[in-house]
Motif scaffolding. Structure first.
Motif: not given
Length: 947
Positions: A768-774, A779-781, A811-817, A819-824
């Motif tokens: 779930v985390l990896h898919t969401a970060c992808e 969105w960031a692009r 996961t953030l580094a691998h997907t390029g998401a 970090a400040h847009r990710l909310k756990l």
């Protein structure tokens, strides 16, 4: 001269010896008590002096503590005094500015009124000409700066001190605070040392007519210097006793306060006379060593210069905040009169005790002489009777010596346990000769099979009754352990005191072996050496009683080997017996040590599992796990006559809980369940309870389907929008969904708990985390969506992984998401377990920009103390409160409380489960401006969400 002891000479010899002994003892006692008297007198004098010295030190300590408390009181008031005076000055300046504005604003343009206020306040000085008023506008521009008029008109919004504190921004923030609270602490250049910054406190107030802030401040060290002067004045006036006073010395050794000689104040030790210099150097060395008691010489106040100095005792301590050394001191002469009085009283008491001692020794000597004459006459008669009894005792000993050499092993010990004598049978039984054991203790024979409680009970019986007998295991000389029957009897003298112990021992090895063989034949199967039906039923009854007491569950398993008759018929009964023995060993290996494996006969085995979980479903899973191990173990191939044999089994299981069910009924139920396993195709497990069996099968199928789903990509991520007050989408929450190929969409409430139980939640959560970060990276692009945030739910098992922080960052580094847009999203319950670990991981991720939201807030055991420590950015109001918001005033009150709490903690708020416009309006009126729910959109796949 040859002396002969008989009935006539023995009493006379005894009288002479007794008189001599009494005389020697009397003289020795006189000498001893005289020596003791002198020693006690010296000790008393030393004790008196010690008590007086301790009292002196305690008084010095009390005075020192009082002085320290006063200094700490003044130091802590430093900042308060500065703040209070700053408030008074700024309030007066604001009144002046307001008065000018009220009077002149209607007659002059604003700029002239501003200039009039500025020039009125510019020359004002206070705080010993250090203080001045400054004016800044709320955009960070200097309006009035009397000490730097060249800066007026400049904007310095981002200026900072040497510790990184924003000065102008802090003043602007302080101006927005209520009256009396607008303080800002920062560092600024000292007037006396322009290159060094020092702590400064400023107080500002907002002047609304011109959007100004008016303020004043001062350096903290200046006010601390005022407090130090006040402290020195107070300490100078303190006196205690006839000569007690307090002195103060700085870290350089300079005297700041010399109460008895003011001329020394301000001088270093090198600048004062020799006697005072030596004392000050000793005091300074004591202070540098951490403080303590010190004695020194010091001139007496008011005496002529040639008078000898007095001896003083001082307590030295340091007051670290100001770098002072405090000296509480007094002359030792104050205590001499008390010491003299106590010493005279002690000497008078010693003289009285000497007279009493002399009288007592004289009386003791007289009594000793009279007693010796009486004892001499009595002993003559006693000696005659003793000779007759001795002859009779010799006759008894000859009889006892004959009985000692019997077939039983015998050994005699003294009261301490040391062996004094053994007979030949003892040597024959134990292998130890008399020379090897005499002087030893019976511990030489210990086998190690008995604990301290066993030997403690033996000693208690001997003390209570004088006898102990019982079975005990001992060790022979060759190391073999053997059972024996041991009897220990205490031998007492005429006074009833124990003098010896006589022990007899008999080797019962053959008897024990016969008893063990009879017991084993009665309770164990002779082929497999497993418990038989009789012992099985006994242990089953015990297990039922245990379950009734502990409320735990147990399980009875009936195991039948499949097609065993074919092995017997084809290979013979001897090979069939070997197979049964191997199956028994494998069954024992699959259960715990406390469980029972029994053979009923033929190819039927029974297993009793105890101490299972109190919950029926959990206990069933535990029993099923053991049964599956049995199926796998028994199904493994084995070799018989160089031929590989593979055999399976059918297992019937019934659970029990200690109710009134009879053991025989449980056996029938397990047997019926075993036949159900046979009918289902053999090599299977069946539970007697059909409903429980169905539940276990269903859970196993669902777990297997979930594993398949994760491998085949049946899981999908849905997204539910989150909107602001204007209805604009500001982000989404990612939610896992399972699209089963046969059952369709399966609710998360069904497969998420299953994943938690079986451990699949970790790979599921990572997916779930990896898919969401992808998705967040996509969105960031995309223009117009780069501002969207994405909330991801995290389970407790994920959070408490040691490498959780590393997983998220990788996961953030691998997907390029971003970090400040990710909310756990976390729940309250998972934070209550190991809160320190959770806080440290949350802080580590927050440093990289990851945000946190507390899900279902208010539904758990909310800890406000824990909430204050958590680096949360948002609270999520649970849908249970939102659902009743319109109709239930208490729900509305709870929502308002949560919003207020979040505002005070500088956190955002979002409400979930919003389904109607009325709910949205109530939330907005309550201060909640972010929403999530069916009113704005259901959870949908990303393809549909983008449309």
């Amino acid at each position: 001269m040859h002396l002969t002891a008989n009935e006539a000479t023995m009493p006379r010899l005894h009288l002479i010896g007794t008189l001599a002994l009494v005389l020697v003892v009397t003289l020795a006692m006189a000498g001893f008590y005289s020596w003791q008297n002198e020693r006690e007198q010296r000790s008393a004098f030393e004790r008196i002096e010690s008590v007086i010295t301790r009292q002196q030190n305690e008084r010095l300590g009390a005075e020192m503590q009082s002085a320290m408390d006063y200094l700490e009181f003044l130091r802590l008031r430093t900042e308060e005094a500065l703040r209070r005076n700053a408030v008074e000055q700024v309030d007066s300046a604001l009144q002046v500015a307001q008065a000018i504005y009220d009077h002149e604003s209607s007659r002059h343009p604003p700029k002239q009124v501003q200039k009039l206020i500025i020039e009125t306040l510019r020359p004002v000085r206070f705080f010993d000409d250090r203080g001045y008023f400054f004016i800044d506008d709320m955009q960070g521009r200097f309006v009035l700066l009397p000490i730097g008029p060249e800066w007026e008109g400049r904007t310095v919004l981002d200026n900072r001190d040497d510790q990184g504190t924003y000065i102008m921004r802090g003043l602007i923030d302080a101006a927005r605070q209520p009256q009396g609270t607008g303080f800002h602490r920062y560092r600024w250049y000292r007037p006396d040392m322009p290159s060094v910054m020092a702590d400064k406190i400023a107080y500002v107030r907002y002047f609304a007519p011109f959007d100004w802030l008016i303020g004043a401040g001062d350096y903290l060290y200046e006010w601390e210097r005022l407090q130090q002067n006040m402290a020195l004045q107070r300490l100078r006036a303190l006196r205690f006793g006839a000569s007690g006073a307090i002195g103060v010395m700085d870290s350089d050794g300079r005297l700041l306060l010399s109460p008895n000689d003011a001329a020394l104040q301000g001088l270093l030790p090198a600048d004062v006379p020799r006697v005072q210099r030596q004392a000050l150097e000793k005091i300074r060395a004591t202070a540098q060593a951490g403080g303590g008691i010190v004695e020194y010489e010091w001139p007496r106040s008011g005496e002529h210069a040639n008078a000898p100095p007095g001896r003083k005792t001082a307590l030295v301590s340091t007051y670290a905040p100001w770098g002072w050394s405090l000296v509480v001191t007094m002359f030792n002469d104050e205590l001499r009169s008390t010491l003299h009085t106590l010493t005279e009283a002690e000497q008078q008491g010693q003289a009285r005790r000497r007279i009493e001692l002399a009288l007592m020794l004289a009386a003791a000597l007289a009594l000793g002489l009279a007693g010796s004459f009486g004892f001499s006459r009595w002993s003559r008669r006693l000696f005659t009777r003793y000779r007759r009894e001795l002859d009779r005792a010799h006759q008894d000993l000859r009889i006892a010596a004959t009985a000692f050499e019997s077939q039983e092993g015998i050994f005699v010990t003294d009261v301490t346990g040391k062996i004094l004598r053994v007979n030949g049978s003892f040597t024959h039984i134990t292998g130890y000769s008399a020379d090897e054991v005499i002087g030893q203790t019976p511990a030489l024979l210990k086998s190690g099979r008995h604990g301290p409680d066993f030997y403690g009970a033996m000693r208690s019986a001997l003390e209570a009754t004088g006898q102990w007998s019982g079975e005990i295991w001992n060790r022979r000389k060759d190391g073999t352990i053997f059972p024996e029957w041991l009897t220990v009897t205490a031998v007492k003298n005429d006074a009833g005191e124990v003098t010896h112990y006589v022990s007899t021992l008999t080797d019962i090895t053959l008897r024990k072996a016969a008893e063990e063989e009879i017991r084993h034949l009665a309770f164990y199967d002779p082929l497999t050496r497993l418990p038989n039906r009789r012992l099985l039923l006994d242990r089953l009854r015990h297990a039922l009683l245990t379950c009734r007491r502990t409320q735990h569950r147990g399980a009875l398993m009936f195991i039948d080997l499949d097609n065993f008759k074919l092995v017997n018929d084809s290979m013979g009964h001897d090979r069939g017996d070997l197979l049964l023995q191997e199956m028994g060993r494998r069954l024992v290996a699959t259960v715990r040590q406390g469980d029972t494996v029994a053979r009923l006969g033929g190819d039927e085995f029974v297993v009793v599992l105890e101490d299972l979980n109190p919950e029926d479903t959990v206990a069933a899973r535990q029993a099923e796990t053991v049964a599956e191990k049995m199926l796998q173990s028994l199904a493994s191939a084995l070799m018989l006559d160089d031929q590989e044999i593979q055999i399976s089994c059918s297992i019937g299981v019934v659970l029990f809980n200690g109710d009134s069910t009879r053991p025989e009924d449980l056996m029938k139920h397990a047997d019926l369940a075993m036949y159900q396993a046979k009918e289902s195709g053999r090599n299977a497990v069946r539970f007697f309870d059909p409903e429980m069996h169905a539940a276990v099968v269903k859970r196993m199928a669902l777990e297997q389907d979930l594993r398949t789903a994760m491998q085949d990509g049946q899981l999908r991520l849905f997204y539910q929008p989150q909107v602001n007050e204007q209805g604009q989408v500001i982000g989404a929450e990612s939610l896992a969904r399972w699209l089963h190929p046969e059952r369709g969409m399966i609710s998360p409430g069904e497969f998420i708990p299953l994943a938690e139980e079986c451990g699949l939640i970790l790979p599921l959560g990572q997916w779930v985390l990896h898919t969401a970060c992808e998705q967040l990276a996509r969105w960031a692009r995309e223009p117009g969506r780069e501002h969207l945030t994405l909330a991801v739910n995290v389970s407790g098992r994920q959070l408490h992984q040691k490498d959780f922080v590393t997983q998220v960052l990788q996961t953030l580094a691998h997907t390029g998401a971003p970090a400040h847009r990710l909310k756990l999203e976390l729940t309250e319950s998972m934070l209550l377990e190991h809160p320190e670990d959770a806080i440290s991981k949350m802080k580590a991720l927050k440093e990289h920009g990851v945000g946190f939201s507390l899900d279902d807030f208010g539904t758990g055991y909310s800890s406000l103390a824990l909430l204050r420590q958590l680096p949360l950015g948002q609270l999520k109001i649970d849908q249970s409160f939102v659902h009743n918001l319109v109709t239930d005033p208490r729900a509305a009150a709870i929502v308002r409380t949560i919003v207020t709490l979040a505002d005070n903690l500088d956190m955002g708020v979002i409400a979930e489960g919003v389904e109607t416009h009325e709910q949205r309006e109530h939330l907005a009126r309550g201060g909640c401006h972010s929403f999530q729910g069916y009113l704005f959109g259901r959870p949908v796949p990303m393809e549909e969400w983008m449309r």
